[in-house]
Design an enzyme around this catalytic site. Structure first.
Site, short mmCIF file in Angstrom:
data_model
loop_
_atom_site.label_atom_id
_atom_site.label_comp_id
_atom_site.label_asym_id
_atom_site.label_seq_id
_atom_site.Cartn_x
_atom_site.Cartn_y
_atom_site.Cartn_z
N ASN A 196 -7.75 -4.25 4.97
CA ASN A 196 -8.30 -3.43 6.06
C ASN A 196 -8.98 -4.29 7.11
O ASN A 196 -9.98 -3.88 7.71
CB ASN A 196 -9.27 -2.37 5.52
CG ASN A 196 -8.58 -1.02 5.32
OD1 ASN A 196 -7.90 -0.53 6.21
ND2 ASN A 196 -8.74 -0.45 4.14
N HIS A 254 2.31 2.07 5.44
CA HIS A 254 2.27 0.62 5.38
C HIS A 254 3.66 0.08 5.06
O HIS A 254 4.52 0.79 4.53
CB HIS A 254 1.31 0.14 4.29
CG HIS A 254 -0.13 0.41 4.59
ND1 HIS A 254 -1.05 -0.59 4.88
CD2 HIS A 254 -0.83 1.57 4.65
CE1 HIS A 254 -2.23 -0.06 5.09
NE2 HIS A 254 -2.12 1.26 4.96
N ASN A 296 0.87 -1.18 0.00
CA ASN A 296 0.00 0.00 0.00
C ASN A 296 0.90 1.23 0.00
O ASN A 296 1.54 1.55 1.01
CB ASN A 296 -0.92 0.01 1.22
CG ASN A 296 -1.88 1.18 1.23
OD1 ASN A 296 -1.54 2.30 0.90
ND2 ASN A 296 -3.12 0.93 1.62
#
Length: 592
Positions: free
Chosen positions: A192, A319, A7
C-alpha cells in the site's frame, strides 16, 4: 524458482472465478504463491479454501474484533511441492510463522516471546499489528520470505496512520535483526505504498512529502538501505507499470493506477566468494521480474463503459500479480512441512474425521435396517407357514368328511385364525372384521375365483344394509323405501351454478382491477424516470449525461447525492477520459 505475489481481493471470489483453488494456483505455474487480502477468518477455513493437491499452505487470518476489521485482510502462502514429508525442496519451508513479532503461536523462535530487537515496543503494540492477519513468514533455508499485506490509512484518519507507522517500524526492526544474523530476506506483497512519482498515475506536488514514501525509499539501496526494489531494478524507466486500479472509477480502462505490489530482496548471494565486487542476491540470483497483466479485469477489446459497457461484468481482482524468477537456488536438507501448515488446522482435520464418522454411522444404520427388515420378513414367513399348516390340517379334516362339508370348513378355519380381529356386535350394530395384507385366504376363495364380481356386489349390498342399520329407528324405518327429491336436487344445482358464476365474475373483476393498477404504476414509474432523466445534468467536457453517486464517507456530507462525469477516470491529457465534472444533486451545488 518462480515466486508470485497477488492481492486477490477475496479468495472465495477468485476460486469461484477459476473454478477451484487448484486451478487458480496452477494458472501461475509458480513454486511459491503469496496471496493477500484473502478475507477469511480462521473458523471459515475449509479444505476447499486451504488445501490443493501438490501444495502446502500457510495462513494468517484476522484475530481482531475491532469494528470493520472482522474477516478483513488475511494472507496465505502456497508452496508447490512433490512431498510434504522428508523433502529436500526449497519451496517447502523448514519453518513457518503467523505474524512477525513472535508472540503468536508457531513463532520461529518457538518460545511465544517477542523476537530479538523488538524490546522497544509494548506487548500490546506487537499483538495489535499481528492480530490483523497481515503477515506469514516462511523460512526456506537459503532465504526468509515475508508475505505482507500492508495497512491502508486515509490522510484524515490519525488512528490508522499511527497504526501503519508502528506496523512498518516493528517490521523494519525484525528485518534488521535477521540481516545481522546473516540471513537473506525476500519481501513480497501489497505494501500500500507507491515509492516514486513514476509509480503513481496522479502524483501531485506534495507526493514526495508522504512519510510512508520517505520510509519506503529509506530502506532501498539507492538511499543506502539493504533492499532492492526488484521490479525497478529490472525496469528502471518503465512508465505506467501499475498493479492496482480503483474499482469505482473504471480507471483500469485507461491504466490509471499505481504500483503498490512489490518484491524486495536483501542479503548476499549464495556463492562462497562473498567479497567479490558486485555480488549480491539481487545480481546473482534474480533473473527477471514483471507484472502479469493478463490477470487484469479489463481486457483489450472490451466495450467502454460510457458506450454500453457498464453491463459487462469484470471478473478478477483490482490488483495484478507480480512475478519474479530466481536462479541458482540449490536444494536443502530433508525436512517436513511446519506445524503452521493448513493440513494441521483442527477445522480441516476435524472435518475430515467427522465425515468419516458420519459415513461409518450411516453404514451401521443401513446394516441395522437391513437386519430389521430381514427379521420382520422371517417373522412373516413363519406366520404364513403356520397358517398354511392350519389350512392343510383343515383341508385334510374336510377331506375325511367328504366334499359336501367343504362349505362348512372355511368358517371354522377363519374363526381359528382371526380371534383378535372379531368382536361381539354392540347395540345391534354389525362391524366388519379388519383385514391386513397378511390375513389368511379362506378355502372358499380357492373354489370361487370366478365369482369375484358377484362377491364385490354382495359386499356393496352388505355395506348398504349395515349403514342403514346404523341409523336410529326413530328417524328411519327399514321397511320404508328411500325416495329421491328431484326438485330439491335441481334447485340446489341451480344455486351452485349461480354461485360459481358470481365467483367467476368477481375473479374477473379482481384481475382487471389488478391489471389496471399495474398499468397505472408502470406509467407513473416511467414518468418518474423521465423526470429524473431530464434532471440529470450533462458533463461540461463531453455533453453527456452524468451518473449519480452518494457520499459514503462519514462526515458532514454523508449520504448526499452528487453527479459526476460517466466516463472512466484517466489522465487529464486524454480527452476520452473523465472530464472531472462534479455537481451536488441538491440546491447546494458547486463545480469541481
Amino acid at each position: 524458482m518462480k515466486i508470485v505475489t497477488y492481492n486477490v481481493n477475496g479468495l472465495r471470489s477468485r476460486i469461484s472465478q477459476f473454478g477451484s483453488l487448484h486451478k487458480l494456483l496452477t494458472s501461475f505455474d509458480a513454486d511459491i504463491i503469496c496471496l493477500q487480502e484473502t478475507k477469511l477468518r480462521r473458523q471459515e477455513l475449509t479444505a476447499d479454501l486451504a488445501m490443493a493437491d501438490g501444495y502446502e499452505s500457510y495462513y494468517s487470518c484476522t484475530r481482531t474484533v475491532d469494528k470493520g476489521r472482522t474477516g478483513y485482510a488475511g494472507v496465505a502462502t502456497f508452496c508447490r511441492v512433490k512431498s510434504a514429508f522428508s523433502s529436500h525442496e526449497v519451496a517447502l519451508p523448514i519453518a513457518a510463522e503467523e505474524g512477525f513479532t513472535g508472540l503468536l503461536e508457531n513463532s520461529l523462535n518457538g518460545k511465544g516471546e517477542a523476537h530479538e530487537g523488538l524490546g522497544d515496543f509494548t506487548k500490546d503494540d506487537l499483538l495489535k499489528v499481528d492480530n490483523e492477519g497481515r503477515c506469514v513468514v516462511t523460512d526456506h533455508g537459503h532465504f526468509v520470505l515475508f508475505n505482507l499485506y500492508g495497512p491502508r490509512a486515509e490522510c484524515d484518519d490519525a488512528q490508522r496512520i499511527q497504526f501503519k507507522l508502528t506496523f512498518y517500524k516493528i517490521l523494519q526492526k525484525r528485518w534488521e535483526s535477521l540481516l545481522l544474523q546473516g540471513r537473506r530476506i525476500i519481501v513480497v506483497g501489497d505494501l500500500n505504498i507507491a515509492p516514486t512519482a513514476l509509480d503513481r498515475c496522479d502524483a501531485g506536488p506534495d507526493f514526495e512529502k508522504n512519510e510512508f514514501r520517505r520510509w519506503f525509499r529509506s530502506i532501498l539501496v539507492e538511499c543506502r538501505g539493504p533492499f532492492n526494489d526488484v521490479f525497478r531494478t529490472k525496469h528502471p524507466d518503465r512508465k505506467e507499470a501499475f498493479t492496482c486500479w480503483p474499482q469505482n472509477t473504471g480507471a483500469e480502462e485507461f491504466n490509471y493506477g499505481s504500483r503498490i505490489d512489490h518484491i524486495l530482496c536483501a542479503g548476499s548471494c549464495l556463492h562462497q566468494e562473498h567479497d567479490l565486487q558486485g555480488h549480491s542476491f539481487m545480481n546473482c540470483h534474480v533473473m527477471e521480474c514483471d507484472i502479469l497483466t493478463q490477470y487484469r479485469r479489463w481486457k483489450p477489446g472490451n466495450t467502454l463503459r460510457w458506450k454500453g459497457g457498464r453491463s459487462i461484468k469484470l471478473e478478477g481482482s483490482d490488483h495484478a500479480p507480480v512475478l519474479t524468477r530466481l536462479l541458482g537456488i540449490p536444494d536443502i536438507a530433508h525436512h517436513s512441512t511446519p506445524t503452521l501448515s493448513a493440513r494441521y488446522i483442527p477445522m480441516i482435520r476435524g472435518l475430515q474425521q467427522t465425515l468419516v464418522s458420519v459415513l461409518m454411522k450411516r453404514q451401521v444404520a443401513e446394516q441395522s435396517k437391513s437386519f430389521e427388515m430381514s427379521g420382520s420378513i422371517s417373522d412373516e414367513n413363519i406366520r404364513i407357514e403356520m397358517g398354511n399348516e392350519r389350512v392343510k390340517r383343515s383341508f385334510e379334516n374336510c377331506s375325511t368328511s367328504g366334499v359336501s362339508h367343504v362349505e362348512s370348513c372355511p368358517s371354522n378355519l377363519e374363526s381359528e385364525g382371526s380371534e383378535h380381529s372379531q368382536s361381539a356386535p354392540s347395540n345391534g350394530t354389525k362391524k366388519k372384521a379388519r383385514k391386513n395384507q397378511w390375513s389368511q385366504l379362506s378355502l372358499r376363495s380357492f373354489f370361487q375365483k370366478s365369482s369375484n364380481l358377484r362377491d364385490s356386489a354382495d359386499n356393496s349390498n352388505n355395506d348398504i344394509s349395515i349403514s342403514q342399520e346404523d341409523i336410529p329407528q326413530s328417524d328411519y324405518h327399514s321397511s320404508d323405501t328411500p325416495v329421491v327429491d328431484v326438485q330439491s336436487s335441481s334447485s340446489q344445482q341451480d344455486e351452485l351454478n349461480s354461485s360459481a358464476s358470481t365467483q367467476d365474475r368477481c375473479e374477473l373483476n379482481s384481475c382487471s382491477l389488478e391489471k389496471e393498477k399495474t398499468n397505472v404504476a408502470l406509467l407513473e414509474w416511467r414518468r418518474i424516470q423521465q423526470v429524473m432523466q431530464n434532471s440529470i445534468p450533462l458533463c461540461k467536457g463531453h455533453s453527456e449525461p452524468c451518473v449519480a453517486r452518494v457520499v459514503k464517507k462519514q462526515g458532514p456530507n454523508f449520504g448526499r447525492r452528487f453527479y459526476v462525469c460517466a466516463r472512466a477516470e484517466g489522465p487529464a491529457s486524454n480527452s476520452e477520459a473523465n472530464c472531472g465534472y462534479f455537481k451536488w444533486a441538491d440546491s447546494k451545488s458547486r463545480h469541481k
